[in-house]
Scaffold this active site. Structure first.
Site, short mmCIF file in Angstrom:
data_model
loop_
_atom_site.label_atom_id
_atom_site.label_comp_id
_atom_site.label_asym_id
_atom_site.label_seq_id
_atom_site.Cartn_x
_atom_site.Cartn_y
_atom_site.Cartn_z
CE LYS A 53 3.36 -0.99 -0.03
NZ LYS A 53 2.64 0.00 0.74
CD GLN A 97 2.13 0.50 4.34
OE1 GLN A 97 2.94 0.32 3.43
NE2 GLN A 97 0.83 0.34 4.16
CG ASP A 120 1.86 5.36 -1.71
OD1 ASP A 120 1.69 4.28 -2.34
OD2 ASP A 120 2.08 5.40 -0.49
#
Ligand code: NDP
Length: 287
Positions: A53, A97, A120
């Site tokens: 990422k 994460q 997200d």
């Protein structure tokens, strides 16, 4: 018949290149895109995801702020950091994460991220927006599947097709069903309690497998000429990366299929990068 292999690597590269150009245009207006990435603990797979990422941010021209915290970090400490990033105007997107260490409640963490920074797309406000058809961030993997079909099969019309999604998780199966509905597909969601999965799948024009079990979808589940999207990431007996679909046999009868690796996987990061761009645009121009 041999299926068209939809190349997720190439399509994700195309999306990242488009974003790179759009990011350069924003920069001429003095607008920068910033993503804050939080990793708690030392899970090796999570470390790889976070590294990828950060690399994607670097490639496109986004700034990434990295917070790598020890596994002993308390929920309170993590929530305090999220709070700080929520009120930092420089930060457009916040990504925590997953999975988190077991002493931290993932739901509490997701709910703490400001919905307009939830790149997200996991916050209930964004999920709710998807349900009622409002603007909001969409979970990256299902959003990537839609792009894969649209860009990989430009002449294929999803509207009116029978779509069977296998898996009903909050991050893949459920949002996938809502996106397919938005595209006017007729949607069925199958799961571990589904009776006669073969029969249910066999009627599908589009099968999206998001189970997490190697080879669960065989040629007996697939109608000739179906589009088969494999979200699963598994290891086979030899330790090799593979999907939920038996690629060798299904690719003989499908119209199109995504490989693992190189299918849905790269799209998830591309769509995350797209959400970051949208967040920066919204924060700076209100659009
Ligand atoms: P979850 O474990 O949260 O969900 C799996 C789903 O599959 C559940 O709904 C479960 O049903 C269903 N299921 C399990 N066994 C069967 C079966 N035998 N028949 C039918 N349905 C079954 O997984 P995720 O949704 O998080 O992930 C699914 C897969 O996708 C994993 O391999 C994951 O690694 C991968 N993934 C890939 C991403 C990418 O970027 N390519 C991103 C995210 C995930 P029930 O609800 O009844 O338990």
């Amino acid at each position: 018949m041999s299926a068209t292999i939809i190349d997720g690597k190439a399509i994700s590269q195309q999306i990242k290149d488009e974003l790179k150009e759009k990011c350069a245009q924003l920069a001429t207006k003095g607008i920068n895109v910033t993503l804050a990435v939080i990793l708690v603990g030392e899970d090796p797979a999570s470390q790889v995801y976070v590294r990828n990422k950060k690399r994607a941010c670097e490639y496109i021209g986004y700034k990434s702020l990295s917070y790598e915290l020890p596994a002993s970090t308390t929920q309170k400490e993590l929530l305090e950091l999220i709070d700080k990033l929520n009120s930092n105007d420089e930060v457009d997107g916040i990504l925590v994460q997953m999975p988190l260490p077991s002493h931290i409640d993932e739901k509490a963490v997701i709910n703490a991220i400001r919905p307009d920074k939830d790149v997200d797309g996991f916050h209930p406000m964004n999920v709710g927006a998807l349900v009622v058809g409002d603007k909001g961030f969409v979970s990256c993997t299902p959003a990537g599947v839609i792009q894969l079909i649209k860009r990989g099969l430009p002449d294929y019309d999803i509207s009116g097709k029978e779509c069977v999604i296998v898996g009903r998780s909050n991050i893949v199966g459920k949002p996938m069903s809502l996106l397919m509905l938005r595209e006017n597909a007729t949607v069925t969601v199958a799961h571990s309690k589904t009776k006669d999965l073969e029969k249910v799948c066999k009627r599908a024009d589009i099968i999206i497998a998001a189970v997490g079990r190697a080879g669960v979808i065989t040629k007996d589940h697939v109608k000739e000429g179906a589009v088969v999207i494999d979200v699963g990431i598994n290891r086979n007996d030899e330790g090799k990366l593979c999907g939920d679909v038996r690629f060798d046999e299904v690719s003989q009868i499908a119209l199109a299929i995504t490989p693992v690796p190189g299918g849905v996987g790269p799209m998830t990061i591309a769509m995350l990068m797209n959400n970051c761009y949208e967040a920066a645009l919204m924060h700076n121009t209100g659009v």
